[in-house]
Design an enzyme around this catalytic site. Structure first.
Site, PDB file in Angstrom:
ATOM      1  N   GLY A  10       0.815  -1.211   0.000  1.00 22.05           N
ATOM      2  CA  GLY A  10       0.000   0.000   0.000  1.00 22.05           C
ATOM      3  C   GLY A  10       0.849   1.262   0.000  1.00 22.05           C
ATOM      4  O   GLY A  10       1.843   1.357   0.742  1.00 22.05           O
ATOM      5  N   SER A  11       0.463   2.224  -0.835  1.00 23.56           N
ATOM      6  CA  SER A  11       1.210   3.489  -0.929  1.00 23.56           C
ATOM      7  C   SER A  11       0.393   4.654  -0.386  1.00 23.56           C
ATOM      8  O   SER A  11       0.602   5.804  -0.757  1.00 23.56           O
ATOM      9  CB  SER A  11       1.585   3.763  -2.386  1.00 23.56           C
ATOM     10  OG  SER A  11       0.398   3.880  -3.169  1.00 23.56           O
ATOM     11  N   GLY A  12      -0.571   4.362   0.486  1.00 26.47           N
ATOM     12  CA  GLY A  12      -1.383   5.415   1.087  1.00 26.47           C
ATOM     13  C   GLY A  12      -0.680   6.009   2.299  1.00 26.47           C
ATOM     14  O   GLY A  12       0.549   5.912   2.449  1.00 26.47           O
ATOM     15  N   PHE A  13      -1.467   6.612   3.188  1.00 27.12           N
ATOM     16  CA  PHE A  13      -0.881   7.308   4.337  1.00 27.12           C
ATOM     17  C   PHE A  13      -0.086   6.364   5.240  1.00 27.12           C
ATOM     18  O   PHE A  13       0.999   6.699   5.696  1.00 27.12           O
ATOM     19  CB  PHE A  13      -1.991   7.986   5.146  1.00 27.12           C
ATOM     20  CG  PHE A  13      -2.504   9.231   4.498  1.00 27.12           C
ATOM     21  CD1 PHE A  13      -1.832  10.432   4.631  1.00 27.12           C
ATOM     22  CD2 PHE A  13      -3.664   9.203   3.737  1.00 27.12           C
ATOM     23  CE1 PHE A  13      -2.293  11.586   4.025  1.00 27.12           C
ATOM     24  CE2 PHE A  13      -4.139  10.358   3.124  1.00 27.12           C
ATOM     25  CZ  PHE A  13      -3.459  11.552   3.266  1.00 27.12           C
ATOM     26  N   GLY A  14      -0.640   5.177   5.492  1.00 28.38           N
ATOM     27  CA  GLY A  14       0.031   4.236   6.387  1.00 28.38           C
ATOM     28  C   GLY A  14       1.307   3.706   5.770  1.00 28.38           C
ATOM     29  O   GLY A  14       2.374   3.692   6.413  1.00 28.38           O
ATOM     30  N   VAL A  78      -1.481  -7.272  -4.750  1.00 21.01           N
ATOM     31  CA  VAL A  78      -1.207  -8.460  -3.923  1.00 21.01           C
ATOM     32  C   VAL A  78      -2.455  -9.329  -3.862  1.00 21.01           C
ATOM     33  O   VAL A  78      -3.553  -8.861  -3.546  1.00 21.01           O
ATOM     34  CB  VAL A  78      -0.759  -8.037  -2.511  1.00 21.01           C
ATOM     35  CG1 VAL A  78      -0.573  -9.271  -1.624  1.00 21.01           C
ATOM     36  CG2 VAL A  78       0.533  -7.235  -2.596  1.00 21.01           C
ATOM     37  N   GLU A 167     -18.385  17.963   2.554  1.00 14.06           N
ATOM     38  CA  GLU A 167     -17.468  18.700   1.684  1.00 14.06           C
ATOM     39  C   GLU A 167     -17.918  18.660   0.229  1.00 14.06           C
ATOM     40  O   GLU A 167     -17.930  19.685  -0.461  1.00 14.06           O
ATOM     41  CB  GLU A 167     -16.045  18.137   1.850  1.00 14.06           C
ATOM     42  CG  GLU A 167     -15.455  18.546   3.197  1.00 14.06           C
ATOM     43  CD  GLU A 167     -14.190  17.801   3.592  1.00 14.06           C
ATOM     44  OE1 GLU A 167     -13.511  18.250   4.525  1.00 14.06           O
ATOM     45  OE2 GLU A 167     -13.873  16.762   2.990  1.00 14.06           O
ATOM     46  N   ASP A 298      -6.849   2.021   7.594  1.00 14.99           N
ATOM     47  CA  ASP A 298      -8.290   1.851   7.364  1.00 14.99           C
ATOM     48  C   ASP A 298      -8.755   0.404   7.268  1.00 14.99           C
ATOM     49  O   ASP A 298      -9.945   0.128   7.407  1.00 14.99           O
ATOM     50  CB  ASP A 298      -8.696   2.557   6.061  1.00 14.99           C
ATOM     51  CG  ASP A 298      -8.858   4.054   6.241  1.00 14.99           C
ATOM     52  OD1 ASP A 298      -8.480   4.571   7.302  1.00 14.99           O
ATOM     53  OD2 ASP A 298      -9.366   4.702   5.304  1.00 14.99           O
TER      54      ASP A 298
HETATM   55  C1  LIG Z   1     -12.943  11.143   0.267  1.00 20.20           C
HETATM   56  C2  LIG Z   1     -12.158  10.933   1.525  1.00 20.20           C
HETATM   57  C3  LIG Z   1     -11.930  12.007   2.385  1.00 20.20           C
HETATM   58  C4  LIG Z   1     -11.183  11.838   3.534  1.00 20.20           C
HETATM   59  N1  LIG Z   1     -10.958  12.915   4.344  1.00 20.20           N
HETATM   60  C5  LIG Z   1     -10.163  12.771   5.425  1.00 20.20           C
HETATM   61  C6  LIG Z   1      -9.830  13.899   6.243  1.00 20.20           C
HETATM   62  O1  LIG Z   1     -10.298  15.013   5.993  1.00 20.20           O
HETATM   63  N2  LIG Z   1      -9.009  13.701   7.295  1.00 20.20           N
HETATM   64  C7  LIG Z   1      -8.484  12.479   7.581  1.00 20.20           C
HETATM   65  O2  LIG Z   1      -7.711  12.350   8.526  1.00 20.20           O
HETATM   66  N3  LIG Z   1      -8.782  11.403   6.858  1.00 20.20           N
HETATM   67  C8  LIG Z   1      -9.606  11.510   5.785  1.00 20.20           C
HETATM   68  N4  LIG Z   1      -9.916  10.418   5.016  1.00 20.20           N
HETATM   69  C9  LIG Z   1      -9.439   9.098   5.446  1.00 20.20           C
HETATM   70  C10 LIG Z   1      -7.982   8.869   5.068  1.00 20.20           C
HETATM   71  O3  LIG Z   1      -7.777   9.163   3.707  1.00 20.20           O
HETATM   72  C11 LIG Z   1      -7.666   7.411   5.363  1.00 20.20           C
HETATM   73  O4  LIG Z   1      -7.849   7.209   6.743  1.00 20.20           O
HETATM   74  C12 LIG Z   1      -6.254   7.043   4.972  1.00 20.20           C
HETATM   75  O5  LIG Z   1      -6.084   7.168   3.580  1.00 20.20           O
HETATM   76  C13 LIG Z   1      -5.952   5.599   5.385  1.00 20.20           C
HETATM   77  O6  LIG Z   1      -4.661   5.281   5.000  1.00 20.20           O
HETATM   78  P1  LIG Z   1      -4.290   3.776   4.642  1.00 20.20           P
HETATM   79  O7  LIG Z   1      -2.812   3.765   4.430  1.00 20.20           O
HETATM   80  O8  LIG Z   1      -4.869   2.863   5.628  1.00 20.20           O
HETATM   81  O9  LIG Z   1      -5.057   3.475   3.275  1.00 20.20           O
HETATM   82  P2  LIG Z   1      -5.052   4.232   1.895  1.00 20.20           P
HETATM   83  O10 LIG Z   1      -4.510   5.597   2.026  1.00 20.20           O
HETATM   84  O11 LIG Z   1      -6.418   4.057   1.347  1.00 20.20           O
HETATM   85  O12 LIG Z   1      -4.031   3.405   1.002  1.00 20.20           O
HETATM   86  C14 LIG Z   1      -4.290   2.076   0.611  1.00 20.20           C
HETATM   87  C15 LIG Z   1      -3.243   1.651  -0.382  1.00 20.20           C
HETATM   88  O13 LIG Z   1      -3.299   0.241  -0.553  1.00 20.20           O
HETATM   89  C16 LIG Z   1      -3.215  -0.076  -1.921  1.00 20.20           C
HETATM   90  N5  LIG Z   1      -3.838  -1.389  -2.088  1.00 20.20           N
HETATM   91  C17 LIG Z   1      -5.094  -1.778  -1.799  1.00 20.20           C
HETATM   92  N6  LIG Z   1      -5.255  -3.090  -2.057  1.00 20.20           N
HETATM   93  C18 LIG Z   1      -4.062  -3.537  -2.517  1.00 20.20           C
HETATM   94  C19 LIG Z   1      -3.595  -4.808  -2.968  1.00 20.20           C
HETATM   95  N7  LIG Z   1      -4.362  -5.913  -2.947  1.00 20.20           N
HETATM   96  N8  LIG Z   1      -2.317  -4.896  -3.401  1.00 20.20           N
HETATM   97  C20 LIG Z   1      -1.501  -3.814  -3.407  1.00 20.20           C
HETATM   98  N9  LIG Z   1      -1.897  -2.597  -2.989  1.00 20.20           N
HETATM   99  C21 LIG Z   1      -3.166  -2.466  -2.541  1.00 20.20           C
HETATM  100  C22 LIG Z   1      -3.934   1.074  -2.611  1.00 20.20           C
HETATM  101  O14 LIG Z   1      -3.560   1.157  -3.958  1.00 20.20           O
HETATM  102  C23 LIG Z   1      -3.415   2.243  -1.773  1.00 20.20           C
HETATM  103  O15 LIG Z   1      -2.156   2.652  -2.242  1.00 20.20           O
HETATM  104  C24 LIG Z   1     -10.663  10.563   3.857  1.00 20.20           C
HETATM  105  C25 LIG Z   1     -10.897   9.486   3.006  1.00 20.20           C
HETATM  106  C26 LIG Z   1     -11.642   9.661   1.847  1.00 20.20           C
HETATM  107  C27 LIG Z   1     -11.889   8.503   0.927  1.00 20.20           C
END
Ligand SMILES: Cc1cc2nc3c(=O)[nH]c(=O)nc-3n(C[C@H](O)[C@H](O)[C@H](O)COP(=O)(O)OP(=O)(O)OC[C@H]3O[C@@H](n4cnc5c(N)ncnc54)[C@H](O)[C@@H]3O)c2cc1C
Length: 431
Positions: A10-14, A78, A167, A298
């Site tokens: 995952g390349s999100g926040f975590g 994955v 929003e 998440d």
């Molecule tokens: C519209 C919206 C508005 C938001 N507003 C806020 C806000 O104002 N304030 C706040 O704090 N939070 C907000 N959030 C929540 C915040 O964005 C999430 O809590 C945060 O992104 C979680 O991070 P994460 O790393 O868990 O997952 P994510 O950031 O969702 O990253 C998941 C990653 O996993 C990858 N992935 C998924 N499945 C696979 C797989 N099988 N194989 C390889 N890669 C995979 C995806 O491509 C992605 O890169 C918002 C969310 C959304 C959708």
């Protein structure tokens, strides 16, 4: 088979926070992500409504981590985990690959949940990915440019009055008030709870509701969607009264469920999941009986922490610190809550900060602006966002609309002759 010390999924926040922390100790790491970008999800609604061009919230994750020599970024989806052999399988454009790890951090996020009505995904828009926002942006342009007599095109239903719902509803209304000034929108915001922004409650929820209503949005609380059939959205209020809203646009922001990978990890590690499919992780962020597999963000559930980016980032750093030996293994994760905020519309936001500090209106909005600028990834994106915000909020431009592909029979470029995305007259499209 390739092997490495740590695999992050995952390349999100975590995932990004974990990678940066591991890089401090030069731990050999492979970050695998299904998407090539690091997506700043909190600003997706601004891409969908043309405030920001998409690239400003979605820099390439390989570029973001380019100076971290111990991190290798791989694009792949994955599909399987063998926790005993410590091997994961992922698919790429070139086929299926495997990689062995010493430690695994899974940060695969969440997707939209529809309360048992998955078929509603077909007829609604969600805001989870960059493509979601780009699709909605093109659709909104089409709707606003449709003939005024086409009332369903100019009616918008937003389901869920959490931060995202508020929003996007606020910005759609602003499109009608400040950009497509000849084509006002009718916006309905539907929320099952008794308040908008229910997690804030009290003064902040009241302020949000009044501000939305003052701008002309029809706010329906204690109301649930019972059916979506084509343009018809049936809603039912707490007293049982039913109402059918006719709208070409339904934005669904009412529920979440874990991405499919959560189930794969649950089965491989013996971890329980909650009703939304999220992993019920251990207090030290490990999964099931495995001390070498961590799950964060998440896709997990721990101590009823909210699905917000600071939780994912702090968990990413905590897992990384235990792996690199900066924190003792098995240490319980403790979340430092720095508050939360939501924008209502231009110059109006609510902020719930520590020590009981609650801000509303312009002061809240300025705070929101500063915090989001600070957390946006990349200097160029920050500069780009400031310019776009200035043009959108001080002026009335929508720089993101210049990106929309106007071919395929759509009306001429919304960007105008200079491609700036500034207001174009509606007359010819309404004719
Ligand atoms: C519209 C919206 C508005 C938001 N507003 C806020 C806000 O104002 N304030 C706040 O704090 N939070 C907000 N959030 C929540 C915040 O964005 C999430 O809590 C945060 O992104 C979680 O991070 P994460 O790393 O868990 O997952 P994510 O950031 O969702 O990253 C998941 C990653 O996993 C990858 N992935 C998924 N499945 C696979 C797989 N099988 N194989 C390889 N890669 C995979 C995806 O491509 C992605 O890169 C918002 C969310 C959304 C959708």
């Amino acid at each position: 088979m390739r092997s490495t010390e740590v695999v992050i999924i995952g390349s999100g926040f975590g995932g990004l926070a974990a990678a940066k922390q591991l890089a401090k100790s030069k731990v050999e790491t492979v970050l695998i992500s299904a998407t090539p970008e690091h997506l700043f999800q909190p600003l997706l609604y601004q891409v969908a409504t043309g405030v920001l061009p998409a690239q400003e919230i979605a820099p390439s994750i390989a570029d973001v981590l380019a100076d971290k020599k111990s991190i290798d970024v791989v694009e792949g989806y994955v599909t399987a985990l063998d926790a005993e052999r410590k091997v994961i399988t992922y698919s790429t454009d070139d086929g299926s690959e495997q990689i062995a790890y010493e430690f695994l951090i899974v940060a695969a996020g969440a997707s939209q949940g529809y309360f048992g009505h998955d078929e509603w995904a077909e007829s609604t828009f969600s805001l989870k990915t960059r493509d979601d926002a780009i699709d909605l942006r093109a659709h909104l342009l089409d709707c606003f440019e449709a003939p005024l007599a086409d009332e369903t095109a100019h009616t918008f239903v937003v389901v869920g009055a959490g931060a995202t719902g508020v929003e996007i509803a606020g910005q759609i209304q602003e499109l009608g008030l400040r950009y497509f000034t000849d084509a006002p929108a009718t916006v309905h915001l539907v929320e099952g709870a008794g308040d908008v922004l229910p997690v804030y409650g009290g003064k902040l929820s009241d302020f949000a509701r009044k501000t939305l209503e003052k701008s002309g949005i029809d706010v329906m609380t204690e109301t649930v969607v019972t059916d979506i059939d084509g343009d018809a959205v049936t809603v039912r209020a707490a007293d049982g009264t039913e109402r059918v809203l006719r709208a070409r646009t339904v934005v669904w922001s009412a529920g979440v469920k874990a991405t499919p990978l959560a189930q794969v990890v649950a089965e491989a590690t013996g971890c329980e999941t909650d009703r939304a499919g999220r992993l019920l992780i251990n207090p030290d962020l490990t999964v099931g009986g495995r001390a070498d597999v961590f799950a964060i963000g998440d896709m997990t559930s721990l101590d009823r922490l909210p699905g917000q980016s600071p939780v994912a980032m702090q968990q990413g750093r905590h897992a990384a610190d235990m792996i690199r030996g900066d924190t003792v293994r098995g240490t319980r994760f403790r979340y430092l809550d720095k508050g939360s905020m939501a924008v209502i519309n231009r110059h109006n936001a609510v902020v719930d900060a520590p020590f009981g500090i609650k801000l509303t209106g312009f002061l809240g909005w300025l705070t929101w602006l500063g915090v989001h600028l600070f957390y946006l990834v990349g200097f160029r994106n920050r500069v780009g966002a400031v310019l776009s915000w200035f043009r959108s909020f001080a002026g009335s431009a929508r720089p993101g609309f210049a990106q929309v592909d106007r071919s395929a029979g759509r009306v001429a470029d919304a960007g105008g002759a200079d491609g700036t995305g500034d207001r174009r007259p509606l007359a010819e499209s309404a004719a």
